[in-house]
Write a protein that holds these residues in place. Sequence first.
Motif, PDB file in Angstrom:
ATOM      1  N   ILE A   1       0.835  -1.199   0.000  1.00 35.92           N
ATOM      2  CA  ILE A   1       0.000   0.000   0.000  1.00 35.92           C
ATOM      3  C   ILE A   1       0.873   1.252   0.000  1.00 35.92           C
ATOM      4  O   ILE A   1       0.626   2.198  -0.747  1.00 35.92           O
ATOM      5  N   ILE A   2       1.921   1.253   0.811  1.00 34.73           N
ATOM      6  CA  ILE A   2       2.837   2.401   0.857  1.00 34.73           C
ATOM      7  C   ILE A   2       3.516   2.589  -0.498  1.00 34.73           C
ATOM      8  O   ILE A   2       3.630   3.714  -1.003  1.00 34.73           O
ATOM      9  N   ALA A   3       3.961   1.488  -1.109  1.00 32.13           N
ATOM     10  CA  ALA A   3       4.615   1.583  -2.420  1.00 32.13           C
ATOM     11  C   ALA A   3       3.643   2.089  -3.472  1.00 32.13           C
ATOM     12  O   ALA A   3       4.019   2.884  -4.353  1.00 32.13           O
ATOM     13  N   ALA A   4       2.384   1.680  -3.401  1.00 33.23           N
ATOM     14  CA  ALA A   4       1.394   2.142  -4.370  1.00 33.23           C
ATOM     15  C   ALA A   4       1.119   3.635  -4.200  1.00 33.23           C
ATOM     16  O   ALA A   4       0.983   4.363  -5.190  1.00 33.23           O
ATOM     17  N   ILE A   5       1.064   4.108  -2.955  1.00 32.42           N
ATOM     18  CA  ILE A   5       0.855   5.537  -2.709  1.00 32.42           C
ATOM     19  C   ILE A   5       2.034   6.354  -3.224  1.00 32.42           C
ATOM     20  O   ILE A   5       1.855   7.378  -3.887  1.00 32.42           O
ATOM     21  N   VAL A   6       3.251   5.887  -2.944  1.00 34.58           N
ATOM     22  CA  VAL A   6       4.454   6.588  -3.425  1.00 34.58           C
ATOM     23  C   VAL A   6       4.482   6.600  -4.948  1.00 34.58           C
ATOM     24  O   VAL A   6       4.814   7.620  -5.570  1.00 34.58           O
ATOM     25  N   ALA A   7       4.124   5.499  -5.583  1.00 29.39           N
ATOM     26  CA  ALA A   7       4.116   5.424  -7.045  1.00 29.39           C
ATOM     27  C   ALA A   7       3.078   6.387  -7.622  1.00 29.39           C
ATOM     28  O   ALA A   7       3.343   7.088  -8.605  1.00 29.39           O
ATOM     29  N   ALA A   8       1.892   6.443  -7.015  1.00 34.63           N
ATOM     30  CA  ALA A   8       0.850   7.343  -7.508  1.00 34.63           C
ATOM     31  C   ALA A   8       1.267   8.802  -7.378  1.00 34.63           C
ATOM     32  O   ALA A   8       1.065   9.604  -8.293  1.00 34.63           O
ATOM     33  N   ILE A   9       1.877   9.157  -6.248  1.00 32.61           N
ATOM     34  CA  ILE A   9       2.351  10.532  -6.059  1.00 32.61           C
ATOM     35  C   ILE A   9       3.459  10.857  -7.061  1.00 32.61           C
ATOM     36  O   ILE A   9       3.490  11.946  -7.640  1.00 32.61           O
ATOM     37  N   SER A  10       4.365   9.914  -7.295  1.00 34.23           N
ATOM     38  CA  SER A  10       5.467  10.143  -8.234  1.00 34.23           C
ATOM     39  C   SER A  10       4.951  10.335  -9.654  1.00 34.23           C
ATOM     40  O   SER A  10       5.385  11.241 -10.368  1.00 34.23           O
ATOM     41  N   ILE A  11       4.023   9.490 -10.072  1.00 30.38           N
ATOM     42  CA  ILE A  11       3.483   9.597 -11.430  1.00 30.38           C
ATOM     43  C   ILE A  11       2.722  10.906 -11.595  1.00 30.38           C
ATOM     44  O   ILE A  11       2.849  11.595 -12.617  1.00 30.38           O
ATOM     45  N   THR A  12       1.951  11.287 -10.578  1.00 27.44           N
ATOM     46  CA  THR A  12       1.226  12.560 -10.636  1.00 27.44           C
ATOM     47  C   THR A  12       2.193  13.729 -10.743  1.00 27.44           C
ATOM     48  O   THR A  12       1.988  14.661 -11.521  1.00 27.44           O
ATOM     49  N   THR A  13       3.272  13.687  -9.972  1.00 27.39           N
ATOM     50  CA  THR A  13       4.275  14.751 -10.016  1.00 27.39           C
ATOM     51  C   THR A  13       4.940  14.827 -11.383  1.00 27.39           C
ATOM     52  O   THR A  13       5.125  15.916 -11.935  1.00 27.39           O
ATOM     53  N   ILE A  14       5.269  13.684 -11.961  1.00 29.94           N
ATOM     54  CA  ILE A  14       5.907  13.664 -13.282  1.00 29.94           C
ATOM     55  C   ILE A  14       4.968  14.257 -14.333  1.00 29.94           C
ATOM     56  O   ILE A  14       5.377  15.046 -15.187  1.00 29.94           O
ATOM     57  N   ILE A  15       3.695  13.898 -14.265  1.00 28.46           N
ATOM     58  CA  ILE A  15       2.734  14.423 -15.236  1.00 28.46           C
ATOM     59  C   ILE A  15       2.582  15.933 -15.074  1.00 28.46           C
ATOM     60  O   ILE A  15       2.553  16.666 -16.070  1.00 28.46           O
ATOM     61  N   LEU A  16       2.514  16.424 -13.848  1.00 26.60           N
ATOM     62  CA  LEU A  16       2.372  17.861 -13.629  1.00 26.60           C
ATOM     63  C   LEU A  16       3.606  18.620 -14.104  1.00 26.60           C
ATOM     64  O   LEU A  16       3.490  19.691 -14.705  1.00 26.60           O
ATOM     65  N   VAL A  17       4.790  18.096 -13.839  1.00 26.42           N
ATOM     66  CA  VAL A  17       6.020  18.774 -14.257  1.00 26.42           C
ATOM     67  C   VAL A  17       6.102  18.809 -15.780  1.00 26.42           C
ATOM     68  O   VAL A  17       6.447  19.832 -16.367  1.00 26.42           O
ATOM     69  N   ASP A  18       5.782  17.713 -16.450  1.00 28.57           N
ATOM     70  CA  ASP A  18       5.809  17.700 -17.906  1.00 28.57           C
ATOM     71  C   ASP A  18       4.775  18.659 -18.480  1.00 28.57           C
ATOM     72  O   ASP A  18       5.018  19.317 -19.483  1.00 28.57           O
ATOM     73  N   HIS A  19       3.636  18.750 -17.853  1.00 29.32           N
ATOM     74  CA  HIS A  19       2.590  19.651 -18.342  1.00 29.32           C
ATOM     75  C   HIS A  19       3.003  21.116 -18.176  1.00 29.32           C
ATOM     76  O   HIS A  19       2.779  21.933 -19.065  1.00 29.32           O
TER      77      HIS A  19
END
Length: 82
Positions: free
Chosen positions: A10-28
């Motif tokens: 669960i912790i790894a899934a939360i970290v992965a979701a936050i990381s992917i969201t951050t990457i998408i926002l930075v690219d945008h």
Amino acid sequence: MATVLRKPVIIAAIVAAISITTIILVDHTNLIVDRRAPQTPPGTTFNTVNDAGATVSPTRPESAIKPTPPGPAPVEPAIPAK
């Protein structure tokens, strides 16, 4: 044993979701940045050429870092020829 393995997942899934969201926002946000060259002031050669109907292609500024050419440096003669 199932609850012990579930918490890290669960912790790894939360970290992965936050990381992917951050990457998408930075690219945008990088797409939003204006990368056009700044406008030239009036009275420059660029504006004069455009007024005449010609086109000017901008050149890149020369790099401040100059690479040294490969091989030995050229040697000057002891007595220069005149």
